[in-house]
Design an enzyme around this catalytic site. Sequence first.
Site, PDB file in Angstrom:
ATOM      1  N   SER A  93     -30.135   8.149 -42.717  1.00  0.00           N
ATOM      2  CA  SER A  93     -31.483   8.058 -42.160  1.00  0.00           C
ATOM      3  C   SER A  93     -32.530   7.881 -43.273  1.00  0.00           C
ATOM      4  O   SER A  93     -32.430   6.948 -44.067  1.00  0.00           O
ATOM      5  CB  SER A  93     -31.762   9.296 -41.298  1.00  0.00           C
ATOM      6  OG  SER A  93     -32.915   9.122 -40.516  1.00  0.00           O
ATOM      7  N   ASP A 194     -28.452   4.725 -31.154  1.00  0.00           N
ATOM      8  CA  ASP A 194     -29.179   5.626 -32.055  1.00  0.00           C
ATOM      9  C   ASP A 194     -30.551   5.863 -31.438  1.00  0.00           C
ATOM     10  O   ASP A 194     -31.311   4.923 -31.230  1.00  0.00           O
ATOM     11  CB  ASP A 194     -29.304   4.963 -33.438  1.00  0.00           C
ATOM     12  CG  ASP A 194     -29.938   5.846 -34.488  1.00  0.00           C
ATOM     13  OD1 ASP A 194     -30.797   6.676 -34.134  1.00  0.00           O
ATOM     14  OD2 ASP A 194     -29.592   5.695 -35.677  1.00  0.00           O
ATOM     15  N   HIS A 224     -27.275   9.024 -33.843  1.00  0.00           N
ATOM     16  CA  HIS A 224     -27.931   8.912 -35.152  1.00  0.00           C
ATOM     17  C   HIS A 224     -27.230   9.694 -36.266  1.00  0.00           C
ATOM     18  O   HIS A 224     -26.966   9.164 -37.342  1.00  0.00           O
ATOM     19  CB  HIS A 224     -29.385   9.370 -35.040  1.00  0.00           C
ATOM     20  CG  HIS A 224     -30.143   9.231 -36.326  1.00  0.00           C
ATOM     21  ND1 HIS A 224     -30.354   8.009 -36.934  1.00  0.00           N
ATOM     22  CD2 HIS A 224     -30.727  10.160 -37.136  1.00  0.00           C
ATOM     23  CE1 HIS A 224     -31.036   8.197 -38.058  1.00  0.00           C
ATOM     24  NE2 HIS A 224     -31.273   9.482 -38.200  1.00  0.00           N
TER      25      HIS A 224
END
Length: 260
Positions: A93, A194, A224
């Site tokens: 991320s 996601d 995610h």
Amino acid sequence: MPVLPGAEPYRHEGGEVGVLLCHGFTGSPQSLRPWAEYLAERGLTVSLPLLPGHGTRWEDMQVTTWEDWYAEVDRALEELLAQCRTVFVFGLSMGGALSLRLAAKHGDRIAGLVVVNPANKVHGLSAYALPVARHLVRTTKGLASDIAKEGVAEVGYDRVPLHAAHSVRKFFRIVDKELPQVTQPMVLLRSPQDHVVPPADSARILSRVSSTDVTEIVLEQSYHVATLDHDAERIFEESWAFIGRLATGVGTAKGSTSGG
């Protein structure tokens, strides 16, 4: 302020190949701990720092900025570079964005990158309101635990401080401009389902980096936080194979592990 259980930084002293792992925005090392331990078991030197303002309470994050988070991973990278012959950087991320900036800045000192659902932009109309809204509202709903696997939770904040969100938006813009400076071999793993970072972010990153050795892998079973999800083992195995392809003499040394 005490660190949340499981959110502690992690370090393993292994051989001459090192890996720096960068966790995400409002998350903690817990989201990458199984990956770090997998690599440590194979004899690598592993560093998984806790970003400033993370892993305690959201109020601590309110007073930090992207410069603080980047400075911490940059410090950890320099430590590994001083100790190891070959160093890789992995990230999830926002940790993917941190990894990409390290790659842009450090060039061939970094042997390769593995990024999982890397973030490139703060999306939605709310992003444009951040410069003003952060002075009126302190927090918004949290991002943690976007995980398909039953019974698995991410150690992260249930609130996002808007000052920090504004800073991360600025950071993503800086990284986006620097992507053409990224030349290292790269594996990008992304989840089509996601709910935090859309596929457009991965597509843009792939279109802008200058790397010629690039592998894109789709994680069909995960959301995610794929490093704690159904595809976790695949991520670990693909990253290990990537290291094995680029670094000689991997897995020959064993070392000692320490948390905290």
